[in-house]
Enzyme design. Structure first.
Site, short mmCIF file in Angstrom:
data_model
loop_
_atom_site.label_atom_id
_atom_site.label_comp_id
_atom_site.label_asym_id
_atom_site.label_seq_id
_atom_site.Cartn_x
_atom_site.Cartn_y
_atom_site.Cartn_z
N ARG A 82 0.84 -1.20 0.00
CA ARG A 82 0.00 0.00 0.00
C ARG A 82 0.88 1.25 0.00
NH1 ARG A 82 -1.74 0.84 4.33
NH2 ARG A 82 -1.08 -0.91 5.60
N TYR A 221 -1.38 -3.54 -6.96
CA TYR A 221 -1.12 -4.37 -5.80
C TYR A 221 -2.16 -4.28 -4.69
CZ TYR A 221 1.87 -7.20 -2.86
OH TYR A 221 2.38 -8.24 -2.12
N LYS A 230 -9.41 -2.54 1.63
CA LYS A 230 -9.14 -1.37 2.48
C LYS A 230 -9.98 -0.17 2.05
CE LYS A 230 -5.98 -3.69 4.66
NZ LYS A 230 -6.26 -4.17 6.01
N HIS A 250 -10.70 -2.67 11.59
CA HIS A 250 -9.56 -3.46 11.10
C HIS A 250 -9.29 -4.59 12.10
CE1 HIS A 250 -5.07 -3.32 9.66
NE2 HIS A 250 -5.77 -4.20 8.98
N SER A 273 -1.13 -3.51 10.62
CA SER A 273 -0.84 -4.41 9.51
C SER A 273 0.38 -5.28 9.80
CB SER A 273 -0.58 -3.60 8.25
OG SER A 273 -1.70 -2.80 7.97
N CYS A 275 0.94 -7.74 11.89
CA CYS A 275 1.30 -8.02 13.29
C CYS A 275 0.70 -9.35 13.73
CB CYS A 275 0.80 -6.91 14.21
SG CYS A 275 1.79 -5.42 14.16
N ASP A 298 -9.09 -10.02 8.95
CA ASP A 298 -8.60 -8.65 8.70
C ASP A 298 -9.63 -7.55 8.98
OD1 ASP A 298 -6.47 -6.94 7.86
OD2 ASP A 298 -7.44 -6.66 5.92
N ARG A 390 2.52 -11.98 -0.44
CA ARG A 390 1.18 -12.35 0.05
C ARG A 390 0.65 -13.63 -0.56
NH1 ARG A 390 -1.54 -8.35 3.53
NH2 ARG A 390 0.02 -6.74 3.75
#
Ligand code: OXD
Ligand code: MN
Length: 611
Positions: A82, A221, A230, A250, A273, A275, A298, A390
């Site tokens: 991002r 991406y 998002k 989130h 993000s 974690c 998420d 990912r």
């Protein structure tokens, strides 16, 4: 010849309503694609598009025996995550975006976008992708249509959302939908060859909260391009949620069942993000007596239910997880989920056509093709997979997916966790004193930065309130106010908030807590707090477990070690509160009085600890 209105009408499914046709025709006239397709979400479509991408070099088909129907894509090094510095909230008033978002004037941004999107899809196919966030037709679900010139996006959207004809059928019934336009921003001139990862150096990830529109330019991406995630499910949805009295967060969602009694508990958890939300969502308890099922990893959309409790759904249909560090050791359920029908991006390729990344099980192979597409050996000295590489996998393939993960009304939430990566200061677990303290805990989340965004320095500590810093579609202080209002509305039914930290280290840099499956011990304590089986001790940051109540069976953690996990250095916390106060100051008068009050109470607790 570019696509005409007639072409749009000819390509559209028979039930596509006029407003959809007009909008698609308008975007086609602006972006002048060569061809148009409406995605139906079928297997035939997936097979055709994945084959097309294998032929064009975008995808590498993985070993059919080891990973059937799986593909690898490699992005350009300039398009790996991002881009927060290019993410804009285009609200009419700047103060409604707030100091933590990049604001742009909606009229000016529309003019810029018009210029950028003019002819942007030339030489490409425009895909029209209807999708539902949340179970089709569910009361908490929402619909959208993404227009994209990237077949990679279409295939990822097929995994991440309920995409295709079924979503169009609901739109055709007249349900509201969010328009989202995406282009990689690389028009192709006559005869010009495409590249494997087209993207533009200049990127715009833009949101218009008053009109619920999304426009994304220049990136192929993840969160920049899969606009249901998002952009819609967090930034636009958070503004919708504030208007309509619900919450877009989130957060992962998991179900914990007590095997003896069958009692179910649902926990949501917000972490910045990368974690470990996916790991916690698929946790394998190391203590007996509990079963964990995954609802989401998420995003959570939460609404008050008819019984006054808070109900959560996972608006997504897949997991877009960080690959490095994922293994049978750290997350066996994720490993099982990605055995087939998955897309891998920026991981390494083994000589036998399988995927590899740092931290995966087994020995490091002697040779790989790295995420740049180059030969790699252990001597190369570089990472073979990008740190933000990912996997995109269907949630339904997760062996522990919750039987109610698609329940349209969602699951009733019992507790909400906030965490971050904190090597120092933050204890393993702390319970809120009162609801406003819970909001204060969320508002003061800070975490060591990971690789999930390209333009933030990894490793540094940054404030990430509610893990929503890059995802809140409006003024962050108003968002805290919205939380307080939701708490007021739900009263006793609002779930209790806990602060957790799996990442604390001792003075020699060793982890103090083993994490992963052992985090079930923290969940166990939270469950026993909910049932009233255990008491908590008042402390500076919140209420802590008693050593003797906490299940440490089989762990090498004695009372001295435990003390380190919960150690509070009042001076360090004083400094942290100074920093928090300074952070809050940027929001000026918008910081709710209840949050300022919590800061004052926190300082009183520090003073008492010093005395
Ligand atoms: C994500 C993120 O991709 O939070 O989930 O960055
Ligand atoms: Mn995320």
């Amino acid at each position: 010849m570019s696509v005409t209105e007639q072409d749009v009408r000819a390509a559209a499914p028979a039930n596509a309503p006029e407003d959809v046709l007009n909008w698609v025709a308008e975007i086609a006239a602006l972006t002048t694609p060569d061809a148009i397709e409406f995605a139906d979400g079928s297997q035939e479509e997936w097979d055709r598009l994945t084959s097309l991408m294998v032929e064009s070099g975008v995808f590498t088909r993985l070993n059919e025996e080891k990973r059937p129907n799986c593909f690898l894509a490699r992005s350009l090094p300039s398009d790996v995550a991002r881009v927060e510095s290019r993410t804009f909230i285009c609200s009419e008033k700047e103060e409604d975006a707030g100091p933590t978002n990049h604001w742009a004037d909606p009229v000016e941004m529309k003019a810029t976008l018009k210029e950028k999107f003019t002819g942007a899809m030339k030489g490409r196919t425009m895909y029209v992708v209807p999708f539902s966030m949340g179970p089709l037709g569910g009361p908490i679900s929402q619909l959208g249509i993404e227009i994209s010139d990237s077949p990679y996006v279409v295939c990822n959207m097929r995994i991440m959302t309920r995409m295709g004809q079924a979503a169009m059928d609901l739109i055709a019934e007249g349900k509201p939908w969010v328009p989202a336009v995406h282009s990689v921003g690389v028009p192709l001139e006559e005869g010009q060859e495409d590249t494997a990862w087209p993207c533009n150096e200049e990127k715009y990830i833009t949101h218009f909260p008053e009109t619920n529109e999304i426009w994304s330019f220049g990136s192929g991406y993840g969160g920049n391009a899969l606009l249901g995630k998002k952009c819609f499910a967090l930034r636009i949805a958070s503004t919708m949620a504030r208007r309509d009295g619900w919450m877009a967060e989130h957060m992962l969602i998991l179900r914990l069942t007590r095997e003896t009694t069958g009692q179910q508990f649902h926990v949501t958890a917000a972490f910045p993000s990368a974690c470990g939300k996916t790991n916690l969502a698929m946790l394998q308890p190391t203590i007996p007596g509990y079963t964990v099922e995954t609802v989401g990893d998420d995003i959570a959309w939460m609404r008050p239910g008819p019984d006054g409790r808070l109900y959560a759904i996972n608006p997504e249909a897949g997991f877009f997880g960080v690959a490095p560090g994922t293994s049978y050791d750290t997350n066996p359920m994720a490993m099982e989920t990605m055995k087939a029908n998955s897309i891998f991006t920026n991981v390494a390729l083994t000589d036998d056509g399988d995927v590899w990344w740092e931290g995966i099980d087994g020995d490091v192979p002697a040779h790989l093709i790295d995420w740049h597409g180059n030969d790699w050996t252990p001597e190369s000295g570089e990472k073979a997979a990008h740190p933000n590489s990912r996997f995109t996998v269907p949630a339904a393939q997760c062996p522990i997916i919750c039987s109610d993960w698609e329940a349209p009304q969602g699951v009733a939430v019992d507790a909400i966790l906030f965490g971050g990566r904190r090597a120092t200061n933050v204890p393993l677990v702390a319970e809120q004193y009162e609801p406003a303290h819970g909001v204060f805990i969320g508002a003061s989340v800070a975490s060591e930065v990971t690789a999930a965004a390209t333009d933030v320095k990894a490793g540094s500590l940054r404030h990430d309130p509610f893990a929503m810093l890059p995802f809140c579609g409006y003024n962050m202080a108003d968002y805290w106010g919205h939380w307080l209002e939701m708490q007021d509305k739900l009263g006793e039914n609002f779930p209790k908030v806990y602060q957790v930290n799996w990442f604390r280290k001792d003075e020699d840099g060793n982890w103090l807590w083993p994490g992963y499956g052992e985090n079930s011990r923290v969940l166990d304590w939270i469950v026993r707090r909910a049932t009233g089986e255990v008491e908590a001790i008042d402390g500076v940051t919140g209420r802590y477990p008693k050593f003797e109540d906490f299940n440490l069976d089989g762990l090498d953690i004695d009372e001295a070690h435990w003390a380190k996990l919960f150690a509070i250095d009042p001076d360090a916390w004083s400094a942290e509160m100074d920093d928090t106060e300074e952070y809050f100051a940027q929001f000026g008068d918008k910081v709710p009085a209840a949050i300022r009050e919590q800061l004052a109470k926190f300082r009183e607790r520090i003073a008492a600890a010093k005395a």
